[in-house]
Enzyme design. Structure first.
Site, PDB file in Angstrom:
ATOM      1  N   ASP A  87       0.857  -1.182   0.000  1.00 46.10           N
ATOM      2  CA  ASP A  87       0.000   0.000   0.000  1.00 46.10           C
ATOM      3  C   ASP A  87       0.899   1.240   0.000  1.00 46.10           C
ATOM      4  O   ASP A  87       1.777   1.363   0.860  1.00 46.10           O
ATOM      5  CB  ASP A  87      -0.891   0.027   1.247  1.00 46.10           C
ATOM      6  CG  ASP A  87      -1.913  -1.102   1.256  1.00 46.10           C
ATOM      7  OD1 ASP A  87      -1.906  -1.925   0.322  1.00 46.10           O
ATOM      8  OD2 ASP A  87      -2.711  -1.156   2.204  1.00 46.10           O
ATOM      9  N   ASP A 119     -15.727  -3.567  -0.163  1.00 43.16           N
ATOM     10  CA  ASP A 119     -15.277  -3.206   1.183  1.00 43.16           C
ATOM     11  C   ASP A 119     -16.515  -3.049   2.054  1.00 43.16           C
ATOM     12  O   ASP A 119     -17.382  -2.220   1.772  1.00 43.16           O
ATOM     13  CB  ASP A 119     -14.479  -1.910   1.139  1.00 43.16           C
ATOM     14  CG  ASP A 119     -13.256  -2.026   0.219  1.00 43.16           C
ATOM     15  OD1 ASP A 119     -12.742  -3.154   0.073  1.00 43.16           O
ATOM     16  OD2 ASP A 119     -12.837  -1.004  -0.343  1.00 43.16           O
TER      17      ASP A 119
END
Length: 241
Positions: A10, A131
Site C-alpha cells: 500500500d 469493502d
C-alpha cells in the site's frame, strides 16, 4: 485446492504503509514500496496486490512509484493494482503500466454503467473490490456508505464480474482474524471467484480460508501480518499449497 496469496504493498506519499481499519492518518511507514515488493517476489510471491492509497483517498497519486514497481518486477510476478480506478483514463493507465488485473472499488458503486462496460471490455482483468461494514459497502477510501452488499453483487454478477475482493473494513490491519462468515455468504451467492482480504493474523487463518475453496474463495491478500512478522511469506505459501 491451493490458495493464491497476494502480499500487499500500500503506497501513500511515496512510501509503503499499512493502515488500521482503512483510516487515513493511521499509517505505519514501512519504507520503499519497491523494496517491499522486491522482498515479496524474492520470497516466492506469484502475485502482488499494489494499492495507491492517495488515489483512493483523493489526495494525489503514486503512479510513478507504481509504474516503477511494475517496470522492474512485472516480468517476475503478476501485479494487481487497486486504488482510485474510477474512469477510462485511470483504468487504461493501470493496464498499460502492466497490471495483470485491476480492482475497481468506489466506481462500481457510484458509476455502475461504466463498470459494466469495463467488465465487458476487459473480462477477468477487472475485479471489483467489495469493502464491507456488516452488509453495507464502504466507498471513497471507506469514508462513505455505498449501499447494500448483496444488491450490488447482483448487479455486478449480471454484468459478468469474474472476481470480488472482499474486505471486512473493521478487521483490516487489526490482526483479528478474517470474517469467514462474510466470505462464505459472498461465495455462496455468486459464481465469481472471491479473494479474501482483511484480518489475517496467523497461519491457521489461511487454513480456515482454504476450507472455503470449494465455494470459490481461491486467494487471500496478506498485509499487516507480513509486515508485523506474524509469519513469513515462505511459511504462508507452504500452508496455502
Amino acid at each position: 485446492m491451493s490458495l493464491t496469496l497476494l502480499p500487499a504493498v500500500d503506497v501513500r506519499d511515496g512510501k509503503a504503509v499499512r493502515l488500521r481499519q482503512g483510516e487515513s492518518g493511521s499509517e505505519t511507514d514501512y519504507g520503499s514500496p519497491l523494496e517491499a515488493a522486491r522482498t515479496w517476489v524474492e520470497s516466492g510471491a506469484e502475485w502482488i496486490h499494489l494499492v495507491d492509497l492517495d488515489a483512493a483517498f483523493g489526495t494525489g497519486d503514486n503512479r510513478a512509484q507504481l509504474r516503477e514497481i511494475v517496470h522492474e518486477l512485472g516480468d517476475r510476478v503478476n501485479i494487481e493494482m487497486s486504488g482510485g480506478v474510477r474512469d477510462d483514463a485511470s483504468l487504461d493507465a493501470a493496464l498499460e503500466a502492466g497490471a495483470a488485473r485491476v480492482n475497481i472499488g468506489t466506481a462500481a458503486l457510484e458509476n455502475p454503467e461504466w463498470t459494466r462496460k469495463a467488465i465487458a471490455k476487459y473480462g477477468d482483468r477487472v475485479a471489483v473490490g467489495l469493502d464491507v461494514r456488516g452488509h453495507t459497502l464502504a466507498a471513497r477510501g471507506w469514508t462513505r456508505e455505498g449501499g447494500d452488499l448483496f444488491e450490488t453483487m447482483k448487479m455486478l454478477d449480471d454484468a459478468g464480474c469474474s472476481r470480488y475482493v472482499v474486505t471486512d473494513v473493521a478487521r483490516d490491519g487489526m490482526m483479528s482474524g478474517p470474517n469467514l462468515d462474510l466470505l462464505r455468504e459472498v461465495a455462496e451467492r455468486t459464481d465469481a471467484k472471491v479473494t479474501a482480504s482483511g484480518g489475517i493474523a496467523k497461519l491457521d487463518d489461511l487454513r480456515n480460508i482454504r476450507t472455503l475453496a470449494d465455494l470459490g474463495v481461491d486467494s487471500a491478500i496478506l498485509g499487516k501480518s507480513l509486515y508485523a512478522r506474524a509469519f513469513t511469506l515462505e511459511e504462508a505459501l507452504e500452508v496455502a499449497r
